[in-house]
Scaffold this motif. Sequence first.
Motif, short mmCIF file in Angstrom:
data_model
loop_
_atom_site.label_atom_id
_atom_site.label_comp_id
_atom_site.label_asym_id
_atom_site.label_seq_id
_atom_site.Cartn_x
_atom_site.Cartn_y
_atom_site.Cartn_z
N GLY A 48 40.93 70.29 39.48
CA GLY A 48 42.28 70.18 38.97
C GLY A 48 43.01 68.95 39.49
O GLY A 48 42.91 68.62 40.68
N HIS A 49 43.73 68.28 38.61
CA HIS A 49 44.55 67.13 38.97
C HIS A 49 46.00 67.40 38.58
O HIS A 49 46.27 67.80 37.45
CB HIS A 49 44.08 65.87 38.25
CG HIS A 49 42.82 65.27 38.81
ND1 HIS A 49 42.33 64.06 38.41
CD2 HIS A 49 41.96 65.72 39.76
CE1 HIS A 49 41.23 63.78 39.06
NE2 HIS A 49 40.98 64.78 39.89
N ALA A 50 46.91 67.16 39.49
CA ALA A 50 48.33 67.32 39.18
C ALA A 50 48.81 66.31 38.16
O ALA A 50 49.76 66.55 37.43
CB ALA A 50 49.16 67.22 40.46
N VAL A 51 48.14 65.16 38.11
CA VAL A 51 48.47 64.10 37.17
C VAL A 51 47.24 63.82 36.32
O VAL A 51 46.18 63.47 36.85
CB VAL A 51 48.93 62.82 37.90
CG1 VAL A 51 49.21 61.69 36.90
CG2 VAL A 51 50.16 63.11 38.74
N ALA A 52 47.36 64.00 35.02
CA ALA A 52 46.20 63.95 34.13
C ALA A 52 45.49 62.61 34.13
O ALA A 52 44.28 62.54 33.91
CB ALA A 52 46.63 64.31 32.70
N TYR A 130 55.75 68.32 38.01
CA TYR A 130 55.94 69.18 36.86
C TYR A 130 56.48 68.46 35.64
O TYR A 130 56.54 69.03 34.55
CB TYR A 130 56.88 70.34 37.21
CG TYR A 130 56.20 71.48 37.96
CD1 TYR A 130 54.93 71.33 38.49
CD2 TYR A 130 56.83 72.69 38.12
CE1 TYR A 130 54.31 72.36 39.16
CE2 TYR A 130 56.21 73.74 38.80
CZ TYR A 130 54.95 73.56 39.32
OH TYR A 130 54.34 74.58 39.99
N ASP A 131 56.85 67.19 35.80
CA ASP A 131 57.36 66.45 34.64
C ASP A 131 56.29 65.58 33.99
O ASP A 131 56.59 64.80 33.07
CB ASP A 131 58.56 65.59 35.05
CG ASP A 131 58.21 64.57 36.13
OD1 ASP A 131 57.15 64.73 36.78
OD2 ASP A 131 59.00 63.62 36.34
N VAL A 132 55.04 65.69 34.45
CA VAL A 132 53.96 64.91 33.86
C VAL A 132 52.78 65.84 33.57
O VAL A 132 52.63 66.88 34.22
CB VAL A 132 53.50 63.77 34.80
CG1 VAL A 132 54.62 62.76 35.00
CG2 VAL A 132 53.02 64.32 36.14
N PRO A 133 51.93 65.49 32.60
CA PRO A 133 50.78 66.33 32.31
C PRO A 133 49.80 66.38 33.49
O PRO A 133 49.64 65.40 34.22
CB PRO A 133 50.13 65.65 31.10
CG PRO A 133 51.19 64.78 30.52
CD PRO A 133 52.05 64.35 31.68
N VAL A 234 40.60 69.24 30.16
CA VAL A 234 41.64 70.08 29.57
C VAL A 234 43.00 69.60 30.10
O VAL A 234 43.27 69.67 31.30
CB VAL A 234 41.43 71.56 29.92
CG1 VAL A 234 42.52 72.43 29.29
CG2 VAL A 234 40.04 72.02 29.47
N VAL A 235 43.81 69.09 29.20
CA VAL A 235 45.11 68.51 29.58
C VAL A 235 46.19 69.57 29.53
O VAL A 235 46.35 70.27 28.52
CB VAL A 235 45.47 67.32 28.67
CG1 VAL A 235 46.84 66.77 29.03
CG2 VAL A 235 44.41 66.23 28.79
#
Length: 309
Positions: A48-52, A130-133, A234-235
């Motif tokens: 998992g990545h916090a920023v896609a 939380y404001d970015v994919p 998966v974005v």
Amino acid sequence: MSVGEGAAGAGPVIEIAEDDLYGLIAALTHNDWQPSGGTLRINVVYRGHAVADRDLHTSLFRLRGSSSEQIEPHILRNFRKYAARDTSPGDSDWNWLSVAQHHGLPTRLLDWSNSPYVALHFATADPRCYDVPGAVWCVDYAAVHELLPAQLREEIAAHAAGLFTTGMLGQVAYSMADFDRFRDQHGRPVPLFFEPPSLDERIVNQAAVFSAMSAATASLHEWLGEHPELYRKVVIPPGLKWRIRDHLDQANMTERVLFPGLDGLSRWLTRYYGPRPEQGTSAEPASPAMGDEPGAAPGAVPEVWGRSP
């Protein structure tokens, strides 16, 4: 939910709708995609990545780039020299690299998990993102291993295993110098996935898996770009992150479980009682990938995924 192609070389990308939590779970847990055709279990690991937009370069490569190959032996040698004698469960490079990665030393390894929920935790643990994919990478490790050179394939087949262990790897490549001799039919480095020793509760609870390339400077990101049939990205849209976070907290997939001890407890309580997205978040720079040190600026050398604070 839609499936499409990402940027050139980025491979298949699954876009999740803003309100489709269960579509996201289905995309991560269904077994009809696996190229390896696994029937007894899902042969997929997750990251998992916090920023896609974050890539799959290793912490060692981010530290030293093209000179990673020269610096790796020195880093590992000094880690072994100064660590306690009983630090590693074995003396092969694989055991020492596992310990080093687990404790935050830049290495050629990347952290993965057998659990999509663990990956989702790291994609949503930092409210500043939380404001970015975000994104969860999914790789069919059994299909990857089918492309390995014969000696490596034979070792894993002899154990009827899907993932390597450090013991298995030590039989065919005791050191990184031995491993780096393995190349594909075109002379290029190859990747593999292995389960590290159960060093502590944290590595067990996170269902940890590591990946390694047979060259310190090689990129799994680039290798997967040449084999798009073996992975999915998966974005996660920004608007879905908070709902995922609530779902994971209800399922007890939290820092308190993934980081056993008082540090994990404090980390969980800090996040749980922090402001909701609509209440505003910290002005500190967002950490760009799972496991980054809180407050790390984008592009900074990343901490290891799953590392304790």
